[in-house]
Scaffold this motif. Sequence first.
Motif, PDB file in Angstrom:
ATOM      1  N   PRO A  19       0.863  -1.179   0.000  1.00 43.62           N
ATOM      2  CA  PRO A  19       0.000   0.000   0.000  1.00 43.62           C
ATOM      3  C   PRO A  19       0.905   1.236   0.000  1.00 43.62           C
ATOM      4  N   GLY A  20       0.783   2.067  -1.029  1.00 42.37           N
ATOM      5  CA  GLY A  20       1.687   3.207  -1.185  1.00 42.37           C
ATOM      6  C   GLY A  20       2.813   2.825  -2.126  1.00 42.37           C
ATOM      7  N   MET A  21       2.719   3.296  -3.382  1.00 43.67           N
ATOM      8  CA  MET A  21       3.732   2.902  -4.371  1.00 43.67           C
ATOM      9  C   MET A  21       4.488   4.136  -4.854  1.00 43.67           C
ATOM     10  N   GLY A  22       5.125   4.811  -3.901  1.00 45.49           N
ATOM     11  CA  GLY A  22       5.893   6.012  -4.213  1.00 45.49           C
ATOM     12  C   GLY A  22       7.374   5.712  -4.312  1.00 45.49           C
ATOM     13  N   ALA A  23       8.189   6.616  -3.763  1.00 45.70           N
ATOM     14  CA  ALA A  23       9.643   6.531  -3.918  1.00 45.70           C
ATOM     15  C   ALA A  23      10.215   5.234  -3.338  1.00 45.70           C
ATOM     16  N   VAL A  24       9.859   4.908  -2.116  1.00 40.02           N
ATOM     17  CA  VAL A  24      10.458   3.725  -1.471  1.00 40.02           C
ATOM     18  C   VAL A  24      10.035   2.452  -2.194  1.00 40.02           C
ATOM     19  N   TYR A 125      -6.530  12.210   6.843  1.00 36.33           N
ATOM     20  CA  TYR A 125      -5.404  11.518   7.479  1.00 36.33           C
ATOM     21  C   TYR A 125      -4.056  11.846   6.824  1.00 36.33           C
ATOM     22  N   VAL A 126      -4.093  12.330   5.575  1.00 29.92           N
ATOM     23  CA  VAL A 126      -2.865  12.811   4.909  1.00 29.92           C
ATOM     24  C   VAL A 126      -3.266  14.088   4.182  1.00 29.92           C
ATOM     25  N   LYS A 127      -3.076  15.199   4.844  1.00 32.38           N
ATOM     26  CA  LYS A 127      -3.692  16.441   4.358  1.00 32.38           C
ATOM     27  C   LYS A 127      -3.025  17.018   3.112  1.00 32.38           C
ATOM     28  N   MET A 128      -1.756  16.698   2.897  1.00 26.22           N
ATOM     29  CA  MET A 128      -1.036  17.344   1.800  1.00 26.22           C
ATOM     30  C   MET A 128      -1.239  16.633   0.459  1.00 26.22           C
ATOM     31  N   LEU A 129      -1.944  15.495   0.440  1.00 23.01           N
ATOM     32  CA  LEU A 129      -2.078  14.760  -0.820  1.00 23.01           C
ATOM     33  C   LEU A 129      -3.537  14.686  -1.274  1.00 23.01           C
ATOM     34  N   ASP A 130      -3.696  14.580  -2.585  1.00 22.42           N
ATOM     35  CA  ASP A 130      -5.026  14.373  -3.153  1.00 22.42           C
ATOM     36  C   ASP A 130      -4.842  13.619  -4.464  1.00 22.42           C
ATOM     37  N   LEU A 166       3.302  -4.915   3.043  1.00 23.96           N
ATOM     38  CA  LEU A 166       4.183  -3.989   3.765  1.00 23.96           C
ATOM     39  C   LEU A 166       3.801  -2.559   3.425  1.00 23.96           C
ATOM     40  N   TRP A 167       3.415  -1.790   4.424  1.00 24.40           N
ATOM     41  CA  TRP A 167       2.982  -0.405   4.203  1.00 24.40           C
ATOM     42  C   TRP A 167       4.167   0.462   3.792  1.00 24.40           C
ATOM     43  N   CYS A 168       4.096   1.002   2.573  1.00 25.34           N
ATOM     44  CA  CYS A 168       5.090   1.982   2.104  1.00 25.34           C
ATOM     45  C   CYS A 168       4.370   3.283   1.765  1.00 25.34           C
ATOM     46  N   LEU A 203      -7.335  -0.074   7.479  1.00 22.41           N
ATOM     47  CA  LEU A 203      -8.213  -0.901   6.633  1.00 22.41           C
ATOM     48  C   LEU A 203      -7.377  -1.933   5.864  1.00 22.41           C
ATOM     49  N   TYR A 204      -6.215  -1.497   5.380  1.00 24.35           N
ATOM     50  CA  TYR A 204      -5.326  -2.453   4.685  1.00 24.35           C
ATOM     51  C   TYR A 204      -4.866  -3.539   5.664  1.00 24.35           C
ATOM     52  N   ALA A 205      -4.479  -3.095   6.858  1.00 17.68           N
ATOM     53  CA  ALA A 205      -3.951  -4.057   7.837  1.00 17.68           C
ATOM     54  C   ALA A 205      -5.039  -5.060   8.224  1.00 17.68           C
ATOM     55  N   ASN A 217       4.752  -2.533   8.941  1.00 14.84           N
ATOM     56  CA  ASN A 217       4.399  -1.114   8.876  1.00 14.84           C
ATOM     57  C   ASN A 217       5.649  -0.246   8.746  1.00 14.84           C
ATOM     58  N   GLY A 218       5.889   0.278   7.536  1.00 15.32           N
ATOM     59  CA  GLY A 218       7.091   1.086   7.293  1.00 15.32           C
ATOM     60  C   GLY A 218       6.959   2.544   7.685  1.00 15.32           C
ATOM     61  N   ALA A 219       5.789   2.961   8.095  1.00 16.88           N
ATOM     62  CA  ALA A 219       5.573   4.358   8.516  1.00 16.88           C
ATOM     63  C   ALA A 219       5.330   4.374  10.024  1.00 16.88           C
ATOM     64  N   PRO A 220       5.369   5.570  10.629  1.00 12.91           N
ATOM     65  CA  PRO A 220       5.124   5.616  12.083  1.00 12.91           C
ATOM     66  C   PRO A 220       3.641   5.557  12.464  1.00 12.91           C
ATOM     67  N   ASP A 244       7.864   2.135  11.289  1.00 13.56           N
ATOM     68  CA  ASP A 244       8.718   3.179  10.713  1.00 13.56           C
ATOM     69  C   ASP A 244      10.141   2.675  10.411  1.00 13.56           C
ATOM     70  N   PHE A 245      10.441   2.550   9.130  1.00  6.24           N
ATOM     71  CA  PHE A 245      11.771   2.059   8.735  1.00  6.24           C
ATOM     72  C   PHE A 245      12.876   2.875   9.418  1.00  6.24           C
ATOM     73  N   LYS A 246      13.862   2.165   9.987  1.00 12.76           N
ATOM     74  CA  LYS A 246      15.009   2.862  10.607  1.00 12.76           C
ATOM     75  C   LYS A 246      16.089   2.988   9.544  1.00 12.76           C
ATOM     76  N   ARG A 279       8.294  13.671  -1.861  1.00 17.46           N
ATOM     77  CA  ARG A 279       6.878  13.800  -1.493  1.00 17.46           C
ATOM     78  C   ARG A 279       6.668  13.502  -0.007  1.00 17.46           C
ATOM     79  N   ASP A 280       7.482  12.605   0.521  1.00 21.70           N
ATOM     80  CA  ASP A 280       7.416  12.304   1.956  1.00 21.70           C
ATOM     81  C   ASP A 280       7.672  13.593   2.748  1.00 21.70           C
ATOM     82  N   GLY A 281       8.651  14.389   2.293  1.00 14.12           N
ATOM     83  CA  GLY A 281       8.953  15.654   2.950  1.00 14.12           C
ATOM     84  C   GLY A 281       7.772  16.610   2.879  1.00 14.12           C
TER      85      GLY A 281
HETATM   86  N1  LIG Z   1      12.685   6.665   2.845  1.00 16.43           N
HETATM   87  C1  LIG Z   1      12.980   6.564   4.097  1.00 16.43           C
HETATM   88  O1  LIG Z   1      14.116   6.665   4.472  1.00 16.43           O
HETATM   89  C2  LIG Z   1      11.880   6.288   5.082  1.00 16.43           C
HETATM   90  C3  LIG Z   1      12.248   5.984   6.384  1.00 16.43           C
HETATM   91  C4  LIG Z   1      11.258   5.692   7.310  1.00 16.43           C
HETATM   92  C5  LIG Z   1       9.939   5.721   6.930  1.00 16.43           C
HETATM   93  N2  LIG Z   1       9.601   6.058   5.669  1.00 16.43           N
HETATM   94  C6  LIG Z   1       8.190   6.117   5.358  1.00 16.43           C
HETATM   95  O2  LIG Z   1       7.890   5.342   4.242  1.00 16.43           O
HETATM   96  C7  LIG Z   1       6.735   5.884   3.611  1.00 16.43           C
HETATM   97  C8  LIG Z   1       6.985   6.001   2.124  1.00 16.43           C
HETATM   98  O3  LIG Z   1       7.984   6.970   1.856  1.00 16.43           O
HETATM   99  P1  LIG Z   1       8.193   7.484   0.374  1.00 16.43           P
HETATM  100  O4  LIG Z   1       9.423   8.312   0.383  1.00 16.43           O
HETATM  101  O5  LIG Z   1       8.062   6.361  -0.575  1.00 16.43           O
HETATM  102  O6  LIG Z   1       6.939   8.464   0.214  1.00 16.43           O
HETATM  103  P2  LIG Z   1       6.149   8.785  -1.142  1.00 16.43           P
HETATM  104  O7  LIG Z   1       5.336   9.988  -0.840  1.00 16.43           O
HETATM  105  O8  LIG Z   1       7.063   8.822  -2.315  1.00 16.43           O
HETATM  106  O9  LIG Z   1       5.212   7.512  -1.323  1.00 16.43           O
HETATM  107  C9  LIG Z   1       4.109   7.277  -0.508  1.00 16.43           C
HETATM  108  C10 LIG Z   1       2.962   6.915  -1.408  1.00 16.43           C
HETATM  109  O10 LIG Z   1       1.856   6.526  -0.586  1.00 16.43           O
HETATM  110  C11 LIG Z   1       0.694   6.926  -1.261  1.00 16.43           C
HETATM  111  N3  LIG Z   1      -0.405   6.884  -0.312  1.00 16.43           N
HETATM  112  C12 LIG Z   1      -0.686   7.729   0.699  1.00 16.43           C
HETATM  113  N4  LIG Z   1      -1.788   7.291   1.369  1.00 16.43           N
HETATM  114  C13 LIG Z   1      -2.179   6.156   0.764  1.00 16.43           C
HETATM  115  C14 LIG Z   1      -3.236   5.238   0.996  1.00 16.43           C
HETATM  116  N5  LIG Z   1      -4.090   5.437   1.993  1.00 16.43           N
HETATM  117  N6  LIG Z   1      -3.348   4.169   0.194  1.00 16.43           N
HETATM  118  C15 LIG Z   1      -2.458   3.952  -0.809  1.00 16.43           C
HETATM  119  N7  LIG Z   1      -1.447   4.801  -1.087  1.00 16.43           N
HETATM  120  C16 LIG Z   1      -1.308   5.882  -0.295  1.00 16.43           C
HETATM  121  C17 LIG Z   1       1.042   8.298  -1.808  1.00 16.43           C
HETATM  122  O11 LIG Z   1       0.176   8.655  -2.861  1.00 16.43           O
HETATM  123  C18 LIG Z   1       2.483   8.089  -2.265  1.00 16.43           C
HETATM  124  O12 LIG Z   1       2.561   7.718  -3.624  1.00 16.43           O
HETATM  125  C19 LIG Z   1       6.449   7.212   4.303  1.00 16.43           C
HETATM  126  O13 LIG Z   1       5.443   7.049   5.260  1.00 16.43           O
HETATM  127  C20 LIG Z   1       7.750   7.513   4.982  1.00 16.43           C
HETATM  128  O14 LIG Z   1       7.581   8.333   6.126  1.00 16.43           O
HETATM  129  C21 LIG Z   1      10.538   6.329   4.730  1.00 16.43           C
END
Ligand SMILES: NC(=O)c1ccc[n+]([C@@H]2O[C@H](COP(=O)([O-])OP(=O)(O)OC[C@H]3O[C@@H](n4cnc5c(N)ncnc54)[C@H](O)[C@@H]3O)[C@@H](O)[C@H]2O)c1
Length: 437
Positions: A19-24, A125-130, A166-168, A203-205, A217-220, A244-246, A279-281
């Motif tokens: 869940p969450g297919m962004g940078a990580v 729950y995530v105010k900066m995204l739409d 795995l929540w990303c 809901l995913y969990a 859970n990779g987020a806090p 939350d990934f360390k 985007r995380d920032g």
């Molecule tokens: N990169 C690191 O070093 C690191 C370390 C610890 C934790 N994290 C955590 O990992 C997570 C991912 O980081 P990232 O850099 O890939 O961020 P990212 O913004 O690139 O990717 C997160 C993705 O999650 C999606 N998303 C948000 N809410 C969603 C939902 N309810 N269902 C499905 N998708 C959803 C967003 O649209 C986005 O594409 C963040 O929570 C970040 O805090 C990252």
Amino acid sequence: MEKPNTIAPPRGKLGVLLPGMGAVATTFMAGVELVRQKKAVPVGSLTQLGTIRLGKRTDGRSPKIKDFVKLARLDDMVFGGWDIFPESSYDAAAKAGVLDPHHLAAVKQFLSKIKPMPAAFDREYVKMLDGKNVKKGKNKYEIALQIKDDIAKFKKKHGCSRLVMLWCGSTEVFMKPHEVHETAESFEQAMKENHPAIAPSMLYAWAAITSGIAYGNGAPNLTVDIPAMQELAHKHKVAIGGKDFKTGQTLLKTVLAPAFKARMLGLNGWFSTNILGNRDGEVLEDPGSFKTKEESKLGALEFILQPHLYPELYKKIHHKVRINYYPPRGDNKEGWDNIDIFGWLGYPMQIKVDFLCRDSILAAPIVLDLVLFLDLAQRAGMRGIQEWLSFYFKSPMTAPQLYPEHDLFIQLMKLKNTLRWMQGEDLITHLGQEYYD
Ligand SMILES: NC(=O)c1ccc[n+]([C@@H]2O[C@H](COP(=O)([O-])OP(=O)(O)OC[C@H]3O[C@@H](n4cnc5c(N)ncnc54)[C@H](O)[C@@H]3O)[C@@H](O)[C@H]2O)c1
């Protein structure tokens, strides 16, 4: 818990649901594919490169971890997930800007085929995204059932014998445990009533655990760190872990702080600040999401230094964490630490750390290891919180009566001893008296 007798071998395909297919997530998938193509080395991954010593130091037995515990092969992994943005993982990876063009080109075909399923999402729950790729339903329960359906269809389509989730996804607003999180029953009722204490990540969990799938859970986010999920994990025989990934700054914090404590050096303050432009920032610009991250980053020092046991050294620590969104840096974060320590007779000293790191490059191997170890735990019949995976998390989940272990080297010892225990090998205590008898 009793030692598992036999661990089912990793036969068939392992479905990895993100869940969450962004940078990580995209950096992780691209990396696995590049390793499969033999174009890269899985640097940073304990499961791929690490070894484990067995028996005495004189025995010369140090197999690779992945052979010792029979982890799933990278070739057997298939990927899927959800995101609020409909673009393929290739487009998402290109936008994230983590990988160089030659790496992106090598995985273009592979990543273009991975398209996110519509997400369970709510801007509260995530105010900066739409985004538009979002599920609709009468209530949260109905949306969770849709996720279960997605999981079942994915499993069938790809012929998976096992799955791990795995929540990303993004960091959600700060939430405290609520009474609706107490039992599985109250949780389910709250989903049906659209209760605000039920965040999308939950809901995913819930969908994963009630489908018999391990969840990390990779987020806090609070997500599985509540009694209802732990009850469900036991009932459905599912392994869970977080939070939350360390990766960067906290990784170093959990190496340096144990060193100060080991030498009985005092600490007056630790100021940590970061600039990052991904985007995380951007998500962490919202004070609600930042608060969740801040809590996660602040916890480690207190638990490592134990000020109640060492009041002369750690009674008055000023610990501050700042994260600043600064777009020019993209995923290449800079984390500064100013550490005010003191030594013999109280004389002050300073340490400065400036870590020019790459967020997703540090996170991707952790995703890989967690997927493989959660799959292993699942095959071994280990259910509930997997504390031995604390090594990978900024705020490790534990049983309610325990404080978490944050010291990286205690965490590593715990992880390796768990693997030895699973395979019926002697645990290593590092006593070593027998060499001098
Ligand atoms: N990169 C690191 O070093 C690191 C370390 C610890 C934790 N994290 C955590 O990992 C997570 C991912 O980081 P990232 O850099 O890939 O961020 P990212 O913004 O690139 O990717 C997160 C993705 O999650 C999606 N998303 C948000 N809410 C969603 C939902 N309810 N269902 C499905 N998708 C959803 C967003 O649209 C986005 O594409 C963040 O929570 C970040 O805090 C990252």
